[in-house]
Design a protein around this motif. Sequence first.
Motif, PDB file in Angstrom:
ATOM      1  N   SER A  46      29.390  51.167  64.733  1.00  0.00           N
ATOM      2  CA  SER A  46      29.522  52.454  65.423  1.00  0.00           C
ATOM      3  C   SER A  46      28.386  53.398  65.044  1.00  0.00           C
ATOM      4  O   SER A  46      27.969  54.243  65.847  1.00  0.00           O
ATOM      5  CB  SER A  46      30.877  53.091  65.116  1.00  0.00           C
ATOM      6  OG  SER A  46      31.070  53.229  63.711  1.00  0.00           O
ATOM      7  N   THR A  57      34.683  55.608  69.261  1.00  0.00           N
ATOM      8  CA  THR A  57      34.657  55.374  67.815  1.00  0.00           C
ATOM      9  C   THR A  57      36.072  55.186  67.268  1.00  0.00           C
ATOM     10  O   THR A  57      36.304  54.342  66.395  1.00  0.00           O
ATOM     11  CB  THR A  57      33.959  56.545  67.096  1.00  0.00           C
ATOM     12  OG1 THR A  57      32.665  56.756  67.682  1.00  0.00           O
ATOM     13  CG2 THR A  57      33.785  56.256  65.621  1.00  0.00           C
ATOM     14  N   TRP A 114      37.079  51.587  68.317  1.00  0.00           N
ATOM     15  CA  TRP A 114      36.411  50.571  67.513  1.00  0.00           C
ATOM     16  C   TRP A 114      36.945  50.546  66.081  1.00  0.00           C
ATOM     17  O   TRP A 114      37.330  49.489  65.568  1.00  0.00           O
ATOM     18  CB  TRP A 114      34.909  50.793  67.504  1.00  0.00           C
ATOM     19  CG  TRP A 114      34.201  50.122  66.355  1.00  0.00           C
ATOM     20  CD1 TRP A 114      33.595  50.730  65.295  1.00  0.00           C
ATOM     21  CD2 TRP A 114      34.058  48.713  66.135  1.00  0.00           C
ATOM     22  NE1 TRP A 114      33.064  49.801  64.436  1.00  0.00           N
ATOM     23  CE2 TRP A 114      33.337  48.549  64.919  1.00  0.00           C
ATOM     24  CE3 TRP A 114      34.458  47.588  66.846  1.00  0.00           C
ATOM     25  CZ2 TRP A 114      33.026  47.308  64.418  1.00  0.00           C
ATOM     26  CZ3 TRP A 114      34.139  46.327  66.321  1.00  0.00           C
ATOM     27  CH2 TRP A 114      33.438  46.194  65.124  1.00  0.00           C
ATOM     28  N   ALA A 156      39.198  47.398  64.664  1.00  0.00           N
ATOM     29  CA  ALA A 156      38.543  46.588  63.629  1.00  0.00           C
ATOM     30  C   ALA A 156      39.310  46.637  62.313  1.00  0.00           C
ATOM     31  O   ALA A 156      39.542  45.602  61.671  1.00  0.00           O
ATOM     32  CB  ALA A 156      37.104  47.072  63.434  1.00  0.00           C
TER      33      ALA A 156
END
Length: 573
Positions: free
Chosen positions: A140, A365, A368, A372
């Motif tokens: 990111s 963001t 992600w 993750a």
Amino acid sequence: MELFGDLNTTWVLIGAALVFFMQAGFAMCECGFARAKNSGNIIMKNLMDFAIGTPLYWLVGFGIMFGTSSAVFGGLDFFTRGDYAAILPEGVSFFSYFIFQTVFCATAATIVSGSMAERTKFSAYCIYSAVISLLIYPVSGHWIWGGGWLSRLGFHDFAGSTAVHMLGGVCALVGAIKLGPRIGKYDENGKSRAIPGHNLPMAALGVFILWFCWFGFNGGSTVSMTGGAAEVAGKVFFNTNLAAATATVATMIITWIRYKKPDVSMTLNGSLAGLVAITAGCDVVNPWAAAIIGILAGAAVVFGVEFLDQKLRIDDPVGAVGVHCINGALGTILTGVFASNASLADMGMSRGHFIGVQLLGVGATLLWGGVAITILFTIIKKTIGLRVTPEEELGGLDLPEHGLVSAYADFAPSLGAVNAAMAVDSAATPGPVDVDEAVPVQLATAKERVASDVKLTKVTILCKQERLAALEKAMTGIGITGMTVANVLGCGVQKGKTEYYRGSEMSINLLPKIQVEIVVAKVPVRAVIDAAKKVLYTGHIGDGKIFVYDVENVVKVRTGEEGYAALQDVEQC
């Protein structure tokens, strides 16, 4: 030109040093907001996330972030041996810029520690901290700062409200959810119980360190002191400080209204909330806007922490999610709302378009980082495990995780630590035996000994702390020359009182009192009682109590005198 280059490099190195020192601030904050039995574990985590993250960012992280100008992923450049001249700020050497980016990466990793404090396995922490530095942050970060798709759209995050703080904050949020609350945090009805930190002065020191270092975090992000950058740095410094100050005041006022008293720990969080929120737009907003951003951040952290704790029942011991995730997102969006017209003209965007880009960057963001870290935590949970055992948690992580009985060696370990130590050694402790096998009890009767013909009486007085000086003066006035004073905790008919800690009710069943013990012989006991009552009485609950006991004997160790003679101060020639 060489002189200007040296100046820029020096500025970046100073910024890097200040951002590194933020690790100390985070460590002190988290340690102060947690309980003493976990202090060693917290210090170790904050040390190791930087120590582990540094070589991993060197191994591949920097390459993923800056290796190419592709839209999504920088590139794999093991041990960072490629040519990065194209991405270096003017006049800044490669290694200076490298270390500057390294300390930013470490900051993102350490944010997660706070929300998962007091119940996470140290081995699990080392793994997920490593992956954040190795992959999650660089990917990111490439989108935002490495020439990726967000930067091409015009997304503006000057020093990392989203790239660093919100990313770390969303990882902290997922971690707190995956772990679940600490034992005893919520009652059987789901009502939040306050678990106060053990050292607010330490937490405050951490906040002051972070506030100071934030000048390097934001100001150093100009990565230059030439060509007008010095003027921008001055504006960044000013806006950073102003937003932090207004956020602090706003948090204090809000908690004062809501909890009837200004909450210390929440106000400390308010300072950090203002710093996080202004980080994205400190270079493009005017001071009046920075002040408003700070006020909004102060409100957001209070209501955010309360909502997470009391409504969602997400246990975040230090408020990391409220400070970093909520205010990282808020500050980035408010950058679009409050960016000056001159800054918008420089970016070539309308305000509506700019706000849309900021919202997109925040959402991408969040998505992600959330996905993750969820995958990572799930893998850890199903393999080595994410959380310590209930026994280890109750006893404190210092002993089972690090073999440390207490992080405060000059003080007696807490009861929890002692119990944990006993549990560890339980295999060596003999079990119960039958009554017939028990060691027989032998009773010995001492010969009665009369110390003197003067009656000795002990008077124990429990009173409010603020009345001690008046009590000492009163006792001296009636001829009392010796007393023992101790700070104690206790409760009587009053059964404590209710206060608030970070918005959660906190029943204080054991209240701080002063215990004064006096042994009298010739001074009438009634005179002691009457004098004490006179100076301690207010007519309100909690004035104290006086206990009177018969004393069998007193022995002065130095001379061997006993009874009445042992109480005298006259030196024998």
